[in-house]
Scaffold this active site. Structure first.
Site, PDB file in Angstrom:
ATOM      1  N   ASP A   1       0.856  -1.185   0.000  1.00 35.44           N
ATOM      2  CA  ASP A   1       0.000   0.000   0.000  1.00 35.44           C
ATOM      3  C   ASP A   1       0.888   1.229   0.000  1.00 35.44           C
ATOM      4  OD1 ASP A   1       1.081   0.310   2.536  1.00 35.44           O
ATOM      5  OD2 ASP A   1      -0.824   0.303   3.592  1.00 35.44           O
TER       6      ASP A   1
ATOM      7  N   ASP B   1       1.369   4.814   2.320  1.00 32.35           N
ATOM      8  CA  ASP B   1       0.979   5.394   3.610  1.00 32.35           C
ATOM      9  C   ASP B   1       1.335   6.879   3.668  1.00 32.35           C
ATOM     10  OD1 ASP B   1       0.433   2.706   5.093  1.00 32.35           O
ATOM     11  OD2 ASP B   1       2.454   2.451   4.279  1.00 32.35           O
TER      12      ASP B   1
ATOM     13  N   ASP C   1      -3.308   4.396   2.828  1.00 37.25           N
ATOM     14  CA  ASP C   1      -3.648   4.741   4.206  1.00 37.25           C
ATOM     15  C   ASP C   1      -3.374   6.222   4.437  1.00 37.25           C
ATOM     16  OD1 ASP C   1      -4.408   2.200   4.967  1.00 37.25           O
ATOM     17  OD2 ASP C   1      -2.447   1.668   5.799  1.00 37.25           O
TER      18      ASP C   1
HETATM   19  N1  CTP Z   1       0.697   0.859  11.480  1.00 33.86           N
HETATM   20  C1  CTP Z   1       0.097   1.237  12.654  1.00 33.86           C
HETATM   21  N2  CTP Z   1      -1.195   0.894  12.904  1.00 33.86           N
HETATM   22  C2  CTP Z   1      -1.897   0.178  12.004  1.00 33.86           C
HETATM   23  C3  CTP Z   1      -1.315  -0.217  10.794  1.00 33.86           C
HETATM   24  C4  CTP Z   1       0.011   0.154  10.555  1.00 33.86           C
HETATM   25  O1  CTP Z   1       0.737   1.889  13.460  1.00 33.86           O
HETATM   26  N3  CTP Z   1      -3.164  -0.153  12.269  1.00 33.86           N
HETATM   27  C5  CTP Z   1       2.089   1.230  11.217  1.00 33.86           C
HETATM   28  C6  CTP Z   1       2.979   0.010  11.222  1.00 33.86           C
HETATM   29  O2  CTP Z   1       3.526  -0.213  12.482  1.00 33.86           O
HETATM   30  C7  CTP Z   1       4.038   0.385  10.233  1.00 33.86           C
HETATM   31  C8  CTP Z   1       3.401   1.442   9.342  1.00 33.86           C
HETATM   32  O3  CTP Z   1       2.177   1.794   9.943  1.00 33.86           O
HETATM   33  O4  CTP Z   1       5.102   0.981  10.921  1.00 33.86           O
HETATM   34  C9  CTP Z   1       3.200   0.965   7.948  1.00 33.86           C
HETATM   35  O5  CTP Z   1       2.419  -0.218   7.946  1.00 33.86           O
HETATM   36  P1  CTP Z   1       2.164  -1.056   6.651  1.00 33.86           P
HETATM   37  O6  CTP Z   1       1.641  -0.191   5.556  1.00 33.86           O
HETATM   38  O7  CTP Z   1       1.312  -2.213   7.036  1.00 33.86           O
HETATM   39  O8  CTP Z   1       3.598  -1.672   6.313  1.00 33.86           O
HETATM   40  P2  CTP Z   1       4.818  -1.128   5.453  1.00 33.86           P
HETATM   41  O9  CTP Z   1       6.006  -1.153   6.327  1.00 33.86           O
HETATM   42  O10 CTP Z   1       4.477   0.180   4.812  1.00 33.86           O
HETATM   43  O11 CTP Z   1       5.001  -2.257   4.372  1.00 33.86           O
HETATM   44  P3  CTP Z   1       4.202  -2.432   2.997  1.00 33.86           P
HETATM   45  O12 CTP Z   1       5.146  -2.008   1.928  1.00 33.86           O
HETATM   46  O13 CTP Z   1       3.884  -3.874   2.910  1.00 33.86           O
HETATM   47  O14 CTP Z   1       2.986  -1.580   3.035  1.00 33.86           O
HETATM   48 MN    MN Z   2       2.671   0.425   3.789  1.00 34.92          MN
HETATM   49 MN    MN Z   3      -0.402   0.797   5.591  1.00 43.80          MN
END
Ligand code: CTP
Ligand code: MN
Ligand code: MN
Ligand code: MN
Length: 366
Positions: A204, A206, A290
């Site tokens: 995703d 963020d 997100d």
């Molecule tokens: N996070 C959070 N609360 C959530 C979801 C995510 O605090 N409900 C934080 C996670 O701890 C992470 C960050 O948001 O540090 C990003 O989460 P995520 O998008 O799931 O992972 P990524 O590290 O961005 O990996 P990816 O490339 O797979 O998205």
């Molecule tokens: Mn992410």
């Molecule tokens: Mn995320």
């Protein structure tokens, strides 16, 4: 004598937040295997086992070269009996039977397919599997009523399981900046998550949004989302209200690791250039995005908390609690000995409060 000296011994600190973990991984075969076992544990409601495998994988990711023999690992932290057995099997036989049989197991495969649907967690997937549902076709035919998130997840399944590229993340950043500028000039957008750590792809994209004047961030999310919706950029969205101020437990002891910022989980509709030679007529793809809004006073904590990796975050909180008697969240840092909060306006200050050397985002890939 000379032969012994050629065996490179490794040494790493115990906590991932004390280490510099770049994306360069010299032990991908081993860490992929341990990560698969971690994933299987997490999908099977065995969080403790999952964390143990994640910690072991993170230690190997931090090594400056490939592991060739078990003796090199002597004295390293976080490598339990189970993880060492997996490592040994791979070093000696090229593969681990446990990993391969997990990878091939119908149960694991079904859990992966079903939790690959946005809005479906391990508990729901497990329930469906017990009813004999192992595939998307079986789910569609089962007549189960899906919630709005799951319906969107099923509809956009292929797109949402295709990695998001850096170029796509940049294109989405432009859209989010346009939205924020349109509804709140002066507000600021920061890319967080894996892309801030320098990853080339992600599941995703963020974003953290704030306003330099405290209080001006209020109401921002609904305006940004309305703008995006009106411009046709959203295929799905669900906003969760900020619950931080209303909570009764107080910020020092959050009920869970989840933060309470106003956040919006969305699925963006991103225009796509037609791939050369492609027969497809669809000119867009779905991307999970997100959005999180933070007041400026908590921005540094929110930025640190949303940059990840998930294990790095978990280790920061463990370090804070076990080594410093402090409680770290994405909102604040509370010092239990001094009974007060530590203020911070940058990530660097938070690391300093925690007695840690600063680790830049690109080295938080634990
Ligand atoms: N996070 C959070 N609360 C959530 C979801 C995510 O605090 N409900 C934080 C996670 O701890 C992470 C960050 O948001 O540090 C990003 O989460 P995520 O998008 O799931 O992972 P990524 O590290 O961005 O990996 P990816 O490339 O797979 O998205
Ligand atoms: Mn992410
Ligand atoms: Mn995320
Ligand atoms: Mn301090």
């Amino acid at each position: 004598q000379a032969a012994a000296a050629e065996v490179q011994m490794f040494s790493v600190p115990s906590y991932a937040c004390q280490r510099r973990t770049t994306l360069e991984n010299h032990n991908a075969v081993l860490t992929d295997a341990l990560s698969l076992l971690a994933e299987n544990a997490e999908l099977s409601d065995q969080e403790g086992r999952g964390v143990a495998f994640r910690r072991a994988a993170a230690v190997l990711k931090a090594l400056p070269g490939p592991v060739t023999g078990l003796t090199q690992l002597r004295g390293l932290p976080c490598l339990g009996e189970h993880s060492l057995r997996v490592i040994k099997d791979i070093l000696e036989n090229g593969a681990s039977d446990e990993v391969e049989s997990t990878r091939q197991s119908e149960h694991f495969k079904a859990l992966k397919v079903l939790t690959g649907i946005f809005g479906v967690g391990p508990k729901t997937a497990e329930r469906w599997i017990r009813e004999g549902i192992h595939s998307l076709i079986q789910l569609r035919e089962s007549g189960h009523t899906l919630n709005r998130a799951q319906q969107a997840g099923l509809l956009h399944y292929d797109d949402l399981n295709r990695p998001v590229t850096r170029a796509e993340a940049d294109a989405i950043t432009e859209v989010v900046v346009r939205a924020v500028v349109a509804v709140a000039p002066g507000a600021e957008v920061t890319l967080t998550g894996g892309f801030r750590r320098g990853k080339l792809t992600g599941h995703d994209v963020d974003f953290l949004i704030t306003h330099p004047e405290e209080g001006r961030e209020e109401g921002l999310m609904s305006k940004v989302v309305s703008w995006l919706r009106s411009q046709g950029f959203l295929l799905y969205e669900k906003t969760t209200r900020n619950s931080y101020l209303e909570s009764t437990e107080g910020p020092a002891r959050p009920a869970s690791n989840m933060d309470r910022f106003e956040r919006c989980l969305t699925i963006f509709k991103l225009d796509e250039d037609q791939r050369p030679g492609s027969e497809e007529t669809k000119l867009w793809r779905a991307v999970r995005v997100d959005l999180v809004v933070s007041p400026i006073s908590q921005f540094a904590f929110a930025l640190l908390g949303w940059t990840g990796s998930k294990l790095f975050e978990r280790e920061l909180r463990r370090w804070a609690g076990h080594e410093k008697a402090m409680s770290l969240s994405s909102h604040a840092l509370y010092d239990n000995n001094q009974s007060r909060y530590h203020r911070a306006t940058s990530e660097e200050e938070i690391f300093a409060h925690l007695g840690l050397e600063f680790v830049p985002p690109s080295e938080r890939n634990a």
